[in-house]
Design a protein around this motif. Sequence first.
Motif, PDB file in Angstrom:
ATOM      1  N   GLY A 141      23.913  -5.888 -10.554  1.00 62.12           N
ATOM      2  CA  GLY A 141      25.185  -5.701 -11.130  1.00 62.12           C
ATOM      3  C   GLY A 141      25.437  -5.985 -12.471  1.00 62.12           C
ATOM      4  N   CYS A 142      26.520  -5.895 -12.932  1.00 60.12           N
ATOM      5  CA  CYS A 142      27.117  -6.273 -14.256  1.00 60.12           C
ATOM      6  C   CYS A 142      28.601  -6.646 -14.131  1.00 60.12           C
ATOM      7  CB  CYS A 142      26.591  -5.292 -15.267  1.00 60.12           C
ATOM      8  SG  CYS A 142      27.408  -3.729 -15.101  1.00 60.12           S
ATOM      9  N   CYS A 143      28.956  -7.035 -15.367  1.00 59.14           N
ATOM     10  CA  CYS A 143      30.606  -7.427 -15.427  1.00 59.14           C
ATOM     11  C   CYS A 143      30.779  -6.590 -16.904  1.00 59.14           C
ATOM     12  CB  CYS A 143      30.769  -8.785 -15.716  1.00 59.14           C
ATOM     13  SG  CYS A 143      32.449  -9.119 -16.165  1.00 59.14           S
ATOM     14  N   VAL A 144      31.868  -5.803 -16.754  1.00 63.39           N
ATOM     15  CA  VAL A 144      32.367  -4.941 -17.858  1.00 63.39           C
ATOM     16  C   VAL A 144      33.952  -5.413 -18.214  1.00 63.39           C
ATOM     17  CG1 VAL A 144      32.605  -2.706 -18.755  1.00 63.39           C
ATOM     18  CG2 VAL A 144      30.727  -3.233 -17.622  1.00 63.39           C
ATOM     19  N   GLN A 145      34.223  -5.580 -19.394  1.00 60.08           N
ATOM     20  CA  GLN A 145      35.553  -6.009 -19.855  1.00 60.08           C
ATOM     21  C   GLN A 145      35.954  -4.665 -20.384  1.00 60.08           C
ATOM     22  OE1 GLN A 145      35.203  -9.098 -22.819  1.00 60.08           O
ATOM     23  NE2 GLN A 145      35.325 -10.642 -21.185  1.00 60.08           N
ATOM     24  N   ASP A 155      35.871   2.088  -5.900  1.00 58.09           N
ATOM     25  CA  ASP A 155      35.700   3.281  -6.578  1.00 58.09           C
ATOM     26  C   ASP A 155      34.390   3.170  -7.263  1.00 58.09           C
ATOM     27  OD1 ASP A 155      38.172   4.130  -5.986  1.00 58.09           O
ATOM     28  OD2 ASP A 155      39.052   3.464  -7.967  1.00 58.09           O
ATOM     29  N   ARG A 156      33.669   4.498  -7.586  1.00 58.64           N
ATOM     30  CA  ARG A 156      32.556   4.675  -8.029  1.00 58.64           C
ATOM     31  C   ARG A 156      32.715   5.324  -9.393  1.00 58.64           C
ATOM     32  NH1 ARG A 156      27.930   5.892  -3.630  1.00 58.64           N
ATOM     33  NH2 ARG A 156      28.260   3.792  -2.331  1.00 58.64           N
ATOM     34  N   PHE A 157      31.933   5.015 -10.366  1.00 62.54           N
ATOM     35  CA  PHE A 157      31.738   5.566 -11.896  1.00 62.54           C
ATOM     36  C   PHE A 157      30.226   5.710 -12.188  1.00 62.54           C
ATOM     37  CE2 PHE A 157      35.403   2.804 -11.211  1.00 62.54           C
ATOM     38  CZ  PHE A 157      36.338   3.456 -11.710  1.00 62.54           C
ATOM     39  N   TYR A 158      30.036   6.404 -13.305  1.00 61.74           N
ATOM     40  CA  TYR A 158      28.801   6.212 -14.050  1.00 61.74           C
ATOM     41  C   TYR A 158      29.076   5.417 -15.402  1.00 61.74           C
ATOM     42  CZ  TYR A 158      26.742  10.247 -11.531  1.00 61.74           C
ATOM     43  OH  TYR A 158      26.112  10.922 -10.354  1.00 61.74           O
ATOM     44  N   LEU A 159      27.896   4.611 -15.464  1.00 59.42           N
ATOM     45  CA  LEU A 159      27.893   3.557 -16.507  1.00 59.42           C
ATOM     46  C   LEU A 159      26.542   3.941 -17.371  1.00 59.42           C
ATOM     47  CD1 LEU A 159      28.579  -0.187 -16.351  1.00 59.42           C
ATOM     48  CD2 LEU A 159      26.329   0.733 -17.346  1.00 59.42           C
ATOM     49  N   VAL A 176      27.648   3.085 -10.365  1.00 54.15           N
ATOM     50  CA  VAL A 176      28.247   1.797 -10.161  1.00 54.15           C
ATOM     51  C   VAL A 176      29.258   1.854  -9.073  1.00 54.15           C
ATOM     52  CG1 VAL A 176      27.050   0.792 -12.224  1.00 54.15           C
ATOM     53  CG2 VAL A 176      29.378   1.524 -12.151  1.00 54.15           C
ATOM     54  N   GLU A 177      29.250   0.969  -8.254  1.00 51.66           N
ATOM     55  CA  GLU A 177      30.648   0.755  -7.674  1.00 51.66           C
ATOM     56  C   GLU A 177      31.452  -0.384  -8.008  1.00 51.66           C
ATOM     57  OE1 GLU A 177      31.090  -0.411  -3.169  1.00 51.66           O
ATOM     58  OE2 GLU A 177      30.202   1.538  -3.239  1.00 51.66           O
ATOM     59  N   LEU A 178      32.739  -0.270  -8.139  1.00 50.25           N
ATOM     60  CA  LEU A 178      33.535  -1.513  -8.589  1.00 50.25           C
ATOM     61  C   LEU A 178      33.500  -2.542  -7.412  1.00 50.25           C
ATOM     62  CD1 LEU A 178      35.352  -2.783 -10.613  1.00 50.25           C
ATOM     63  CD2 LEU A 178      37.101  -1.112  -9.693  1.00 50.25           C
ATOM     64  N   ARG A 179      33.337  -3.829  -7.412  1.00 57.80           N
ATOM     65  CA  ARG A 179      33.333  -4.686  -6.418  1.00 57.80           C
ATOM     66  C   ARG A 179      34.357  -5.636  -6.475  1.00 57.80           C
ATOM     67  NH1 ARG A 179      29.252  -5.239  -2.816  1.00 57.80           N
ATOM     68  NH2 ARG A 179      28.540  -3.001  -2.512  1.00 57.80           N
ATOM     69  N   ILE A 199      23.906   1.208  -7.949  1.00 58.39           N
ATOM     70  CA  ILE A 199      23.650   1.669  -6.682  1.00 58.39           C
ATOM     71  C   ILE A 199      22.851   3.200  -6.835  1.00 58.39           C
ATOM     72  CG2 ILE A 199      25.709   1.280  -5.477  1.00 58.39           C
ATOM     73  CD1 ILE A 199      27.214   3.955  -6.286  1.00 58.39           C
ATOM     74  N   ASP A 200      21.805   3.067  -6.365  1.00 56.68           N
ATOM     75  CA  ASP A 200      21.001   4.627  -6.325  1.00 56.68           C
ATOM     76  C   ASP A 200      20.586   4.832  -7.636  1.00 56.68           C
ATOM     77  OD1 ASP A 200      22.010   5.294  -3.744  1.00 56.68           O
ATOM     78  OD2 ASP A 200      23.614   6.162  -4.355  1.00 56.68           O
ATOM     79  N   LEU A 201      20.020   3.333  -8.128  1.00 61.30           N
ATOM     80  CA  LEU A 201      19.189   3.442  -9.330  1.00 61.30           C
ATOM     81  C   LEU A 201      17.761   4.200  -9.266  1.00 61.30           C
ATOM     82  CD1 LEU A 201      19.226  -0.303 -10.537  1.00 61.30           C
ATOM     83  CD2 LEU A 201      19.875   1.419 -11.937  1.00 61.30           C
TER      84      LEU A 201
END
Length: 231
Positions: A141-145, A155-159, A176-179, A199-201
């Motif tokens: 995963g990753c951290c986004v500011q 919630d799920r998004f596209y990054l 990606v899923e917000l954890r 997710i689902d890479l």
Amino acid sequence: MAKTLADFKLQIGEPVRVEIKAPKGHYMTSLVGVVENSGVFIQAPKNAYGETVLITEGNIITLRLLSNNRIITFTSKLLKQYDLPVSYWLLEYPTRIESKQIRSNSRVPVNLMVSVDDFDEMSHREDLPCSALGVDISLSGCCVQYGRTLGDIGDRFYLTTRVRVADIEHVILTPVELRNLHRGSEAGSVVINHGFKFIDLDEDSRLILIAFTYQQFLVETGNMEPNGQEL
């Protein structure tokens, strides 16, 4: 007992970083196969122009692989370069191997511009897509500011982001899923840190992500300069 390369059960297609001292260069390629006590096969590396790298047979090169959360490093001799049916190199089977384990959630700092969009293509949120800052990354995963909260936990998004691996730029688009969420500050301003899980890479994105994270890990541990040069 010292481990052999076969003990690591390497998988075909895993990313390999090739470091050559003469002529000096570093490239990303992939593993074709390993024949125990006989040789190692890798795809012939390509330069930034997409051209197959040509070096003198007998040259000594260093290979670094990330497999099963281990960084595996060894030095080998180029025995033969083949052009058919595909371009690949045959390397001498290594007698000495170094390995270092890293956790899949071991995060390394980055400074990446990312685009965040809604996972639901039918959604009509006016605030998405938006540009945000990726500040760390791991294999999971990753951290986004961002200046405000983009959603709720789950919630799920596209990054989407661009990364450079061995001087070649790649685009990664992944769901990606917000954890998790937590408040922070940057240059005196309040920011919200969003912890996303990949997710689902797809396979291409997974390999690029592994290679990029591995490259940043080498930078962070002092084994590589930020410009990609080996120390």
